[in-house]
Design a protein around this motif. Structure first.
Motif, PDB file in Angstrom:
ATOM      1  N   GLY A  44       0.797  -1.223   0.000  1.00 44.71           N
ATOM      2  CA  GLY A  44       0.000   0.000   0.000  1.00 44.71           C
ATOM      3  C   GLY A  44       0.829   1.272   0.000  1.00 44.71           C
ATOM      4  N   ALA A  45       0.431   2.209   0.864  1.00 45.79           N
ATOM      5  CA  ALA A  45       1.058   3.532   0.914  1.00 45.79           C
ATOM      6  C   ALA A  45       2.520   3.439   1.366  1.00 45.79           C
ATOM      7  CB  ALA A  45       0.283   4.452   1.848  1.00 45.79           C
ATOM      8  N   GLY A  46       2.819   2.513   2.262  1.00 43.39           N
ATOM      9  CA  GLY A  46       4.199   2.322   2.710  1.00 43.39           C
ATOM     10  C   GLY A  46       5.100   1.916   1.564  1.00 43.39           C
ATOM     11  N   ARG A  47       4.610   1.016   0.734  1.00 42.61           N
ATOM     12  CA  ARG A  47       5.405   0.580  -0.417  1.00 42.61           C
ATOM     13  C   ARG A  47       5.582   1.716  -1.418  1.00 42.61           C
ATOM     14  NH1 ARG A  47       5.676  -4.902  -3.598  1.00 42.61           N
ATOM     15  NH2 ARG A  47       7.110  -4.206  -5.211  1.00 42.61           N
ATOM     16  N   ALA A  48       4.542   2.495  -1.629  1.00 39.62           N
ATOM     17  CA  ALA A  48       4.625   3.623  -2.557  1.00 39.62           C
ATOM     18  C   ALA A  48       5.659   4.642  -2.066  1.00 39.62           C
ATOM     19  CB  ALA A  48       3.256   4.281  -2.711  1.00 39.62           C
ATOM     20  N   ALA A  49       5.658   4.920  -0.757  1.00 40.59           N
ATOM     21  CA  ALA A  49       6.629   5.864  -0.204  1.00 40.59           C
ATOM     22  C   ALA A  49       8.048   5.311  -0.318  1.00 40.59           C
ATOM     23  CB  ALA A  49       6.295   6.166   1.254  1.00 40.59           C
ATOM     24  N   PHE A  50       8.208   4.033  -0.050  1.00 44.23           N
ATOM     25  CA  PHE A  50       9.519   3.388  -0.161  1.00 44.23           C
ATOM     26  C   PHE A  50      10.018   3.436  -1.605  1.00 44.23           C
ATOM     27  CE2 PHE A  50      12.243  -0.332  -0.817  1.00 44.23           C
ATOM     28  CZ  PHE A  50      13.176  -0.149   0.197  1.00 44.23           C
ATOM     29  N   ASP A  51       9.161   3.088  -2.533  1.00 42.96           N
ATOM     30  CA  ASP A  51       9.543   3.117  -3.959  1.00 42.96           C
ATOM     31  C   ASP A  51       9.887   4.528  -4.419  1.00 42.96           C
ATOM     32  OD1 ASP A  51       9.190   0.386  -4.074  1.00 42.96           O
ATOM     33  OD2 ASP A  51       7.214   0.485  -5.042  1.00 42.96           O
ATOM     34  N   ARG A  52       9.133   5.515  -3.910  1.00 42.15           N
ATOM     35  CA  ARG A  52       9.418   6.914  -4.253  1.00 42.15           C
ATOM     36  C   ARG A  52      10.796   7.317  -3.743  1.00 42.15           C
ATOM     37  NH1 ARG A  52       4.472   8.285  -2.906  1.00 42.15           N
ATOM     38  NH2 ARG A  52       5.064   8.986  -0.841  1.00 42.15           N
ATOM     39  N   PHE A  53      11.097   6.926  -2.507  1.00 36.12           N
ATOM     40  CA  PHE A  53      12.414   7.237  -1.947  1.00 36.12           C
ATOM     41  C   PHE A  53      13.508   6.589  -2.798  1.00 36.12           C
ATOM     42  CE2 PHE A  53      15.975   5.583   0.567  1.00 36.12           C
ATOM     43  CZ  PHE A  53      16.582   6.779   0.895  1.00 36.12           C
ATOM     44  N   LYS A  54      13.344   5.329  -3.126  1.00 40.83           N
ATOM     45  CA  LYS A  54      14.355   4.629  -3.918  1.00 40.83           C
ATOM     46  C   LYS A  54      14.559   5.301  -5.268  1.00 40.83           C
ATOM     47  CE  LYS A  54      14.640   0.452  -4.618  1.00 40.83           C
ATOM     48  NZ  LYS A  54      14.399  -0.898  -5.047  1.00 40.83           N
ATOM     49  N   SER A  55      13.494   5.691  -5.901  1.00 43.64           N
ATOM     50  CA  SER A  55      13.615   6.288  -7.228  1.00 43.64           C
ATOM     51  C   SER A  55      14.218   7.695  -7.180  1.00 43.64           C
ATOM     52  CB  SER A  55      12.250   6.326  -7.922  1.00 43.64           C
ATOM     53  OG  SER A  55      11.394   7.251  -7.286  1.00 43.64           O
ATOM     54  N   ARG A  56      14.114   8.345  -6.020  1.00 42.32           N
ATOM     55  CA  ARG A  56      14.606   9.724  -5.901  1.00 42.32           C
ATOM     56  C   ARG A  56      15.947   9.829  -5.196  1.00 42.32           C
ATOM     57  NH1 ARG A  56      11.628  13.759  -3.236  1.00 42.32           N
ATOM     58  NH2 ARG A  56      12.960  15.125  -4.420  1.00 42.32           N
ATOM     59  N   THR A  57      16.578   8.707  -4.849  1.00 45.95           N
ATOM     60  CA  THR A  57      17.831   8.755  -4.089  1.00 45.95           C
ATOM     61  C   THR A  57      18.884   9.601  -4.778  1.00 45.95           C
ATOM     62  OG1 THR A  57      17.392   6.593  -3.130  1.00 45.95           O
ATOM     63  CG2 THR A  57      19.645   7.369  -3.044  1.00 45.95           C
ATOM     64  N   ASP A  58      19.103   9.391  -6.051  1.00 43.01           N
ATOM     65  CA  ASP A  58      20.111  10.167  -6.777  1.00 43.01           C
ATOM     66  C   ASP A  58      19.719  11.641  -6.838  1.00 43.01           C
ATOM     67  OD1 ASP A  58      21.762   7.992  -7.205  1.00 43.01           O
ATOM     68  OD2 ASP A  58      20.859   7.514  -9.145  1.00 43.01           O
ATOM     69  N   GLU A  59      18.438  11.898  -7.035  1.00 47.68           N
ATOM     70  CA  GLU A  59      17.954  13.282  -7.084  1.00 47.68           C
ATOM     71  C   GLU A  59      18.128  13.970  -5.730  1.00 47.68           C
ATOM     72  OE1 GLU A  59      13.735  15.629  -7.775  1.00 47.68           O
ATOM     73  OE2 GLU A  59      13.902  13.537  -8.394  1.00 47.68           O
ATOM     74  N   ILE A  60      17.802  13.267  -4.655  1.00 47.94           N
ATOM     75  CA  ILE A  60      17.953  13.819  -3.309  1.00 47.94           C
ATOM     76  C   ILE A  60      19.425  14.130  -3.046  1.00 47.94           C
ATOM     77  CG2 ILE A  60      17.831  13.256  -0.837  1.00 47.94           C
ATOM     78  CD1 ILE A  60      15.271  11.597  -1.565  1.00 47.94           C
ATOM     79  N   SER A  61      20.288  13.190  -3.386  1.00 48.45           N
ATOM     80  CA  SER A  61      21.727  13.383  -3.197  1.00 48.45           C
ATOM     81  C   SER A  61      22.227  14.590  -3.993  1.00 48.45           C
ATOM     82  CB  SER A  61      22.474  12.117  -3.607  1.00 48.45           C
ATOM     83  OG  SER A  61      23.847  12.247  -3.394  1.00 48.45           O
ATOM     84  N   ALA A  62      21.767  14.720  -5.238  1.00 40.87           N
ATOM     85  CA  ALA A  62      22.185  15.843  -6.087  1.00 40.87           C
ATOM     86  C   ALA A  62      21.682  17.176  -5.529  1.00 40.87           C
ATOM     87  CB  ALA A  62      21.679  15.643  -7.505  1.00 40.87           C
ATOM     88  N   GLU A  63      20.442  17.194  -5.019  1.00 37.55           N
ATOM     89  CA  GLU A  63      19.894  18.428  -4.448  1.00 37.55           C
ATOM     90  C   GLU A  63      20.666  18.849  -3.203  1.00 37.55           C
ATOM     91  OE1 GLU A  63      15.701  17.944  -3.800  1.00 37.55           O
ATOM     92  OE2 GLU A  63      15.288  17.700  -5.930  1.00 37.55           O
ATOM     93  N   LEU A  64      21.001  17.873  -2.367  1.00 37.16           N
ATOM     94  CA  LEU A  64      21.797  18.178  -1.190  1.00 37.16           C
ATOM     95  C   LEU A  64      23.166  18.717  -1.588  1.00 37.16           C
ATOM     96  CD1 LEU A  64      20.909  15.113   1.054  1.00 37.16           C
ATOM     97  CD2 LEU A  64      20.310  17.506   1.492  1.00 37.16           C
ATOM     98  N   GLN A  65      23.753  18.103  -2.606  1.00 42.53           N
ATOM     99  CA  GLN A  65      25.065  18.539  -3.094  1.00 42.53           C
ATOM    100  C   GLN A  65      24.997  19.980  -3.620  1.00 42.53           C
ATOM    101  OE1 GLN A  65      27.889  16.540  -3.012  1.00 42.53           O
ATOM    102  NE2 GLN A  65      29.054  18.322  -3.617  1.00 42.53           N
ATOM    103  N   LEU A  66      23.957  20.295  -4.386  1.00 45.97           N
ATOM    104  CA  LEU A  66      23.794  21.661  -4.909  1.00 45.97           C
ATOM    105  C   LEU A  66      23.621  22.675  -3.776  1.00 45.97           C
ATOM    106  CD1 LEU A  66      21.497  21.171  -8.033  1.00 45.97           C
ATOM    107  CD2 LEU A  66      23.839  22.038  -7.990  1.00 45.97           C
ATOM    108  N   SER A  67      22.855  22.292  -2.762  1.00 47.29           N
ATOM    109  CA  SER A  67      22.640  23.193  -1.632  1.00 47.29           C
ATOM    110  C   SER A  67      23.949  23.484  -0.914  1.00 47.29           C
ATOM    111  CB  SER A  67      21.641  22.589  -0.649  1.00 47.29           C
ATOM    112  OG  SER A  67      20.385  22.443  -1.254  1.00 47.29           O
ATOM    113  N   LEU A  68      24.721  22.443  -0.638  1.00 48.90           N
ATOM    114  CA  LEU A  68      25.991  22.645   0.047  1.00 48.90           C
ATOM    115  C   LEU A  68      26.999  23.367  -0.841  1.00 48.90           C
ATOM    116  CD1 LEU A  68      26.291  19.378   2.126  1.00 48.90           C
ATOM    117  CD2 LEU A  68      25.998  21.691   2.974  1.00 48.90           C
ATOM    118  N   ASP A  69      26.921  23.151  -2.152  1.00 51.54           N
ATOM    119  CA  ASP A  69      27.785  23.903  -3.068  1.00 51.54           C
ATOM    120  C   ASP A  69      27.467  25.397  -2.983  1.00 51.54           C
ATOM    121  OD1 ASP A  69      29.082  21.617  -3.884  1.00 51.54           O
ATOM    122  OD2 ASP A  69      28.014  21.462  -5.811  1.00 51.54           O
ATOM    123  N   GLY A  70      26.186  25.734  -2.825  1.00 51.95           N
ATOM    124  CA  GLY A  70      25.794  27.130  -2.658  1.00 51.95           C
ATOM    125  C   GLY A  70      26.367  27.716  -1.375  1.00 51.95           C
ATOM    126  N   VAL A  71      26.343  26.930  -0.313  1.00 48.92           N
ATOM    127  CA  VAL A  71      26.939  27.371   0.955  1.00 48.92           C
ATOM    128  C   VAL A  71      28.435  27.591   0.768  1.00 48.92           C
ATOM    129  CG1 VAL A  71      27.465  26.649   3.318  1.00 48.92           C
ATOM    130  CG2 VAL A  71      25.174  26.303   2.400  1.00 48.92           C
TER     131      VAL A  71
END
Length: 110
Positions: A44-71
């Motif tokens: 159900g919803a737990g699996r959907a959230a887990f799958d969303r996290f897995k699919s966005r891992t690279d995007e999340i990492s890149a966004e964090l990297q961009l934020s820290l690059d700005g700092v």
């Protein structure tokens, strides 16, 4: 409260932030890998959230990297401004000192 900043403070902060940026990207990747055994355990919803996290891992990492690059860009700019300001102050003080006559301040000559 006393605030004292040495000439190397911002450079040290920049190096520490750069290292933290690399570590943060690694930690996001490790979280992704640690979650692998949980795949297929959710419904159900737990699996959907887990799958969303897995699919966005690279995007999340890149966004964090961009934020820290700005700092880091901000810290680098502040460091450059601080160093230039300090150099200008030294140059101006040296120039004013060399053009000043301190004879009037001598008490023994009177």
């Amino acid at each position: 409260m006393k605030f004292a900043m040495g000439s190397s403070t911002l450079g040290v902060l920049s190096k520490a932030t750069s290292g933290s940026s690399d570590e943060l990207s690694l930690l996001v990747r490790q979280l992704f890998e640690a979650a692998e055994p949980l795949e297929g355990q959710f419904q159900g919803a737990g699996r959907a959230a887990f799958d969303r996290f897995k699919s966005r891992t690279d995007e999340i990492s890149a966004e964090l990297q961009l934020s820290l690059d700005g700092v880091l860009t901000g810290i680098t700019g502040m460091d450059r401004s601080f160093q230039e300001g300090e150099a200008a102050m030294v140059d101006e003080t040296t120039s004013l000192e060399s053009g000043s006559s301190f004879d009037a301040a001598r008490f023994g000559a009177r």
